[in-house]
Write an enzyme that holds these catalytic residues in place. Structure first.
Site, PDB file in Angstrom:
ATOM      1  N   THR A   1       2.733  -7.602  58.752  1.00  0.00           N
ATOM      2  CA  THR A   1       2.239  -8.963  58.494  1.00  0.00           C
ATOM      3  C   THR A   1       1.291  -8.899  57.288  1.00  0.00           C
ATOM      4  O   THR A   1       0.754  -7.827  56.991  1.00  0.00           O
ATOM      5  CB  THR A   1       1.487  -9.448  59.756  1.00  0.00           C
ATOM      6  OG1 THR A   1       2.448  -9.905  60.685  1.00  0.00           O
ATOM      7  CG2 THR A   1       0.498 -10.545  59.484  1.00  0.00           C
TER       8      THR A   1
ATOM      9  N   ASP B   1      -1.499 -15.356  66.577  1.00  0.00           N
ATOM     10  CA  ASP B   1      -2.852 -15.655  66.084  1.00  0.00           C
ATOM     11  C   ASP B   1      -2.882 -16.204  64.664  1.00  0.00           C
ATOM     12  O   ASP B   1      -3.830 -16.898  64.278  1.00  0.00           O
ATOM     13  CB  ASP B   1      -3.698 -14.372  66.096  1.00  0.00           C
ATOM     14  CG  ASP B   1      -3.090 -13.309  65.184  1.00  0.00           C
ATOM     15  OD1 ASP B   1      -1.913 -12.931  65.409  1.00  0.00           O
ATOM     16  OD2 ASP B   1      -3.759 -12.887  64.224  1.00  0.00           O
TER      17      ASP B   1
ATOM     18  N   VAL C   1       3.615 -18.635  69.866  1.00  0.00           N
ATOM     19  CA  VAL C   1       2.588 -18.859  68.845  1.00  0.00           C
ATOM     20  C   VAL C   1       1.641 -17.663  68.849  1.00  0.00           C
ATOM     21  O   VAL C   1       1.046 -17.346  69.877  1.00  0.00           O
ATOM     22  CB  VAL C   1       1.785 -20.151  69.131  1.00  0.00           C
ATOM     23  CG1 VAL C   1       0.742 -20.371  68.049  1.00  0.00           C
ATOM     24  CG2 VAL C   1       2.719 -21.356  69.222  1.00  0.00           C
TER      25      VAL C   1
ATOM     26  N   THR D   1      -4.927  -8.887  61.845  1.00  0.00           N
ATOM     27  CA  THR D   1      -3.502  -8.565  61.980  1.00  0.00           C
ATOM     28  C   THR D   1      -3.331  -7.665  63.191  1.00  0.00           C
ATOM     29  O   THR D   1      -4.267  -6.989  63.605  1.00  0.00           O
ATOM     30  CB  THR D   1      -2.967  -7.863  60.716  1.00  0.00           C
ATOM     31  OG1 THR D   1      -1.589  -7.505  60.953  1.00  0.00           O
ATOM     32  CG2 THR D   1      -3.736  -6.609  60.357  1.00  0.00           C
ATOM     33  N   GLY D   2      -2.139  -7.689  63.751  1.00  0.00           N
ATOM     34  CA  GLY D   2      -1.879  -6.860  64.928  1.00  0.00           C
ATOM     35  C   GLY D   2      -1.338  -7.722  66.052  1.00  0.00           C
ATOM     36  O   GLY D   2      -0.773  -8.793  65.800  1.00  0.00           O
TER      37      GLY D   2
HETATM   38  N1  ASP Z   1      -0.654 -11.002  64.279  1.00  0.00           N
HETATM   39  C1  ASP Z   1       0.743 -11.249  64.071  1.00  0.00           C
HETATM   40  C2  ASP Z   1       1.285 -11.999  65.246  1.00  0.00           C
HETATM   41  O1  ASP Z   1       0.958 -11.662  66.365  1.00  0.00           O
HETATM   42  C3  ASP Z   1       1.553 -10.020  63.862  1.00  0.00           C
HETATM   43  C4  ASP Z   1       0.936  -8.994  62.969  1.00  0.00           C
HETATM   44  O2  ASP Z   1      -0.145  -9.152  62.461  1.00  0.00           O
HETATM   45  O3  ASP Z   1       1.579  -7.962  62.762  1.00  0.00           O
HETATM   46  O4  ASP Z   1       2.080 -12.876  65.059  1.00  0.00           O
END
Ligand code: ASP
Length: 275
Positions: A151, A182, A180, A201-202
């Protein structure tokens, strides 16, 4: 008079390791050239984010991960330190959702979702992959549903001190089509106010439950702790260690910083204050 030095920081997602570093640096260089030639933080953050959305190695825009029904849906958000915000959720056929989110900044509404978001974007001639005869390609995510990655997020500061945070994602792998995360939720995946911004992110569910970006923002602002210490505090105390999470932050001066509990490529640039 205090001189405000333009700066930018970008991340390429928590989890993927350093292999995206070079791709990330291309986007940071784009933002740096916009800021160096007197462009705004808004332009710099959006254009850097578009580069990342267009690069298929990232889970955003074109390279977004496929949902459990085979669909490719994109989320994006943008917030300016002056309080304006725009976000879009689960948009189909949209390689550059960040441009749609940015177009919402001066509207009465803050956010749009799904078919309504795509209709609104079509009325303003935003790129529609179906009309162009191409679709966001979509990546097959990792089989482990708790694995995320790639992301993107960008924070830029211009020479007026304006700060803008922009984030974009296809979501976590193996999530259902209406999910949905974050990224489009203010305070969770991002927060910018005055001259300070944070982006996360995550695993979006863990980030959302913690209201992570806003909590870290408040800690920096109210306790005066450093960006790094505050992000470390946020990840260590608000996120359980089995969830991969990373943060970037940029304040009114100094360079941006990234912190994560896993690998997270991040790159930063700050203009030379002597020039
Ligand atoms: N935070 C993002 C989500 O959960 C994914 C990511 O950051 O890799 O949609």
């Amino acid at each position: 008079m205090e001189i405000i030095v333009p700066a930018v920081i970008a991340h390429g997602g928590a989890g993927p390791g350093p292999k995206r570093q070079k791709n990330l640096e291309i986007a940071v260089q784009k933002a740096a050239s916009i800021l160096s030639s007197g462009g705004t933080a808004l332009e710099a953050a959006v254009e850097a984010c578009v580069i990342l959305e267009d690069d298929p190695v990232f889970n955003a825009g074109t390279g977004s991960v496929i949902r459990t029904d085979g669909s490719v849906l994109t989320d994006a958000s943008i917030q300016v330190g002056d309080g304006r915000v725009g976000f879009v959720i689960a948009m189909e056929d949209t390689p550059n959702p960040i441009r749609v989110a940015a177009d919402l900044l001066d509207e009465e509404i803050n956010g749009l979702t799904s078919a309504g978001a795509r209709l609104w974007a079509d009325q303003r001639s935003h790129l529609n992959a179906k009309v162009e005869g191409r679709s966001p390609e979509g990546q097959i995510g990792d089989e482990n549903a708790e694995i995320t990655g790639d992301t993107v997020g960008v924070i830029a500061r211009d020479n007026t001190g304006m700060i803008v945070v922009a984030t974009s994602t296809g979501g976590c792998s193996y999530r259902p089509p209406g999910r949905v995360g974050d990224v489009p939720l203010p305070g969770s995946g991002f927060w910018a106010e005055d001259c300070l911004a944070v982006a996360a992110t995550g695993i979006g569910e863990a980030i959302t439950r913690a209201l992570l970006s806003n909590k870290v923002y408040e800690r920096i602002k109210n306790k005066g702790t450093s960006l790094e210490e505050s992000m470390r505090w946020g990840i260590d105390t608000l996120i359980s260690p089995e969830h991969s999470v990373g943060l970037i932050a940029l304040g009114p001066n100094g360079p941006g910083i990234g912190v994560s509990n896993t690998d997270m490529p991040w790159a930063t640039w700050e203009a030379d204050s002597n020039k």
